[in-house]
Scaffold this motif. Sequence first.
Motif, mmCIF file in Angstrom:
data_model
loop_
_atom_site.group_PDB
_atom_site.id
_atom_site.type_symbol
_atom_site.label_atom_id
_atom_site.label_comp_id
_atom_site.label_asym_id
_atom_site.label_seq_id
_atom_site.Cartn_x
_atom_site.Cartn_y
_atom_site.Cartn_z
ATOM 1 N N UNK A 136 -17.164 92.137 97.956
ATOM 2 C CA UNK A 136 -16.004 91.234 97.983
ATOM 3 C C UNK A 136 -15.646 90.800 96.557
ATOM 4 N N UNK A 137 -16.690 90.453 95.776
ATOM 5 C CA UNK A 137 -16.470 90.079 94.385
ATOM 6 C C UNK A 137 -15.738 91.179 93.634
ATOM 7 N N UNK A 140 -13.853 93.496 94.822
ATOM 8 C CA UNK A 140 -12.482 93.606 95.314
ATOM 9 C C UNK A 140 -11.584 92.558 94.636
ATOM 10 N N UNK A 141 -12.107 91.314 94.579
ATOM 11 C CA UNK A 141 -11.322 90.235 93.967
ATOM 12 C C UNK A 141 -11.136 90.495 92.476
ATOM 13 N N UNK A 142 -12.240 90.804 91.799
ATOM 14 C CA UNK A 142 -12.177 91.008 90.353
ATOM 15 C C UNK A 142 -11.245 92.158 89.988
ATOM 16 N N UNK A 165 -8.715 93.419 91.979
ATOM 17 C CA UNK A 165 -7.339 93.401 92.488
ATOM 18 C C UNK A 165 -6.579 92.074 92.382
ATOM 19 N N UNK A 166 -7.311 90.967 92.352
ATOM 20 C CA UNK A 166 -6.585 89.682 92.336
ATOM 21 C C UNK A 166 -5.823 89.534 91.025
ATOM 22 N N UNK A 167 -4.692 88.870 91.107
ATOM 23 C CA UNK A 167 -3.845 88.702 89.922
ATOM 24 C C UNK A 167 -4.498 87.755 88.918
ATOM 25 N N UNK A 168 -4.563 88.209 87.658
ATOM 26 C CA UNK A 168 -4.973 87.341 86.559
ATOM 27 C C UNK A 168 -3.686 86.875 85.889
ATOM 28 N N UNK A 169 -3.370 85.639 86.071
ATOM 29 C CA UNK A 169 -2.155 85.140 85.408
ATOM 30 C C UNK A 169 -2.458 84.872 83.944
ATOM 31 N N UNK A 207 -4.128 78.600 82.088
ATOM 32 C CA UNK A 207 -2.925 78.918 82.851
ATOM 33 C C UNK A 207 -3.272 79.602 84.171
ATOM 34 N N UNK A 208 -4.252 80.496 84.118
ATOM 35 C CA UNK A 208 -4.656 81.209 85.342
ATOM 36 C C UNK A 208 -5.104 80.231 86.424
ATOM 37 N N UNK A 222 -2.054 78.146 87.598
ATOM 38 C CA UNK A 222 -1.114 78.955 88.379
ATOM 39 C C UNK A 222 -1.637 79.198 89.787
ATOM 40 N N UNK A 223 -2.960 79.417 89.873
ATOM 41 C CA UNK A 223 -3.560 79.636 91.188
ATOM 42 C C UNK A 223 -3.569 78.359 92.019
ATOM 43 N N UNK A 276 -3.538 94.455 96.079
ATOM 44 C CA UNK A 276 -3.429 93.233 95.291
ATOM 45 C C UNK A 276 -2.725 92.130 96.094
ATOM 46 N N UNK A 332 -5.156 90.794 98.670
ATOM 47 C CA UNK A 332 -6.209 89.952 98.077
ATOM 48 C C UNK A 332 -5.617 88.622 97.609
ATOM 49 N N UNK A 333 -4.463 88.725 96.941
ATOM 50 C CA UNK A 333 -3.808 87.497 96.454
ATOM 51 C C UNK A 333 -3.480 86.547 97.604
ATOM 52 N N UNK A 376 -6.548 84.855 98.979
ATOM 53 C CA UNK A 376 -7.037 83.768 98.103
ATOM 54 C C UNK A 376 -6.107 82.564 98.180
ATOM 55 N N UNK A 430 -15.013 84.303 90.156
ATOM 56 C CA UNK A 430 -14.723 85.736 90.152
ATOM 57 C C UNK A 430 -13.785 86.147 89.009
ATOM 58 N N UNK A 431 -12.743 85.325 88.754
ATOM 59 C CA UNK A 431 -11.774 85.749 87.750
ATOM 60 C C UNK A 431 -12.130 85.255 86.351
#
Lengths: 214, 179
Positions: free
Chosen positions: A9-10, A12-14, A16-20, B19-20, B23-24, B112, B115-116, B119, B134-135
Amino acid sequence: MDESDDSELSGLIRKHATMYRASQELESSVRTEITLQAAAGRRPIWFLARHWPIWRTVGIGFGFGIVSTVLAIFMLGQPGESSVLERELVSSHVRSLMVSHLTDIASSDQHTIKPWFQGKLNYSPPVKDLAGEGFPLIGGRLDFLNGRTVAAIVYQRHGHLINVFIWPDSSNEHRKQTTGQGYNLLKWNVGNMQYWAVSDLNDIELKTLPSLLR
Amino acid sequence: MAYARDFETLVLPHLHAAFNLARWLVRDDPVAEDMVQDACLRAFRYIGALRGRDARPWLLGIVRNNCYTWLEEQRIAPGQVELDEHLIDTLASPVHGQEGDPCAALDRKHTRQLVDTAIRNLAPPFREVVILRELEDMSYAEIAQIASIPIGTVMSRLARARAELRISLATLMEGRGNG
């Protein structure tokens, strides 16, 4: 839900999730703001709580400004020349009661007191024995007030001592009644003489004094 | 000025992370920028309190508090958040029609979005631990500092967030599969 599940899961998130990311505009506007703050001499204040909102600081500043303005106006409006004199009169009265220096010449005889002032003042203060009117004369004293030597005539009324300060001044003929530190003050003029009576006597009885001294 | 230089070297490098997170949490670009800008001003004003500690969790803590204050205000005066939730639903739905597309790039895009969305659907206290862990790759201790909660709570929230994400992702995939 074991470890591999978590790492899958980690991953997948790392992946694919959006890094703004902060925009270039945001970065430059932050830089500009800090430069302005630093240039304005705005030093960091870290002794305030970390989560203290800026508007609260502004609000307190505003409040403080208003309070000090009101205070300044109040204080500027209050003590003119006259109230300085009034304070001096009250102090003088209090001092005369405190240091057993009520009179330089203790006498109930106006003919004893009046000549005593001669040679000590360049004017002759009116002195009257008012025992018959309920204001027995106690004595006389030299005092220093308003930058000059003045005559203080002491009367008594039902155990209350009254200092009557007299000096030549016809610049201001207004009658005035006021209080200071719990004492009653009464000002009047007779001819070119200014009179100030100070006492803890009630103001109604005190007000009978000017006509008696006329 | 020395303070401005400190800010430049200590705080500014973490602008993207700030910002990340913002924004989230607030799910809106201009609002997130406001949150970060304000947090930076505060960071500058209180930079003396840092005293050699790591600026990153410190700055993110300020950002987080700003965001929570904003979210709280939105809850009291609702509208934007609810609307945003709707927007996400409608944005996520076009996935259905594209289901069989062999193009890998498009598939990545769909993943994406999935997943987005999963979350985003987490409540903020769970969303933030996922983002930070994670991020932003932050330690439990750092997350505990940012969110002002004990490390044990960080771990339990992360576990619950992961459980919810699994369910959410499974539901979303299923919806996609049925499309």
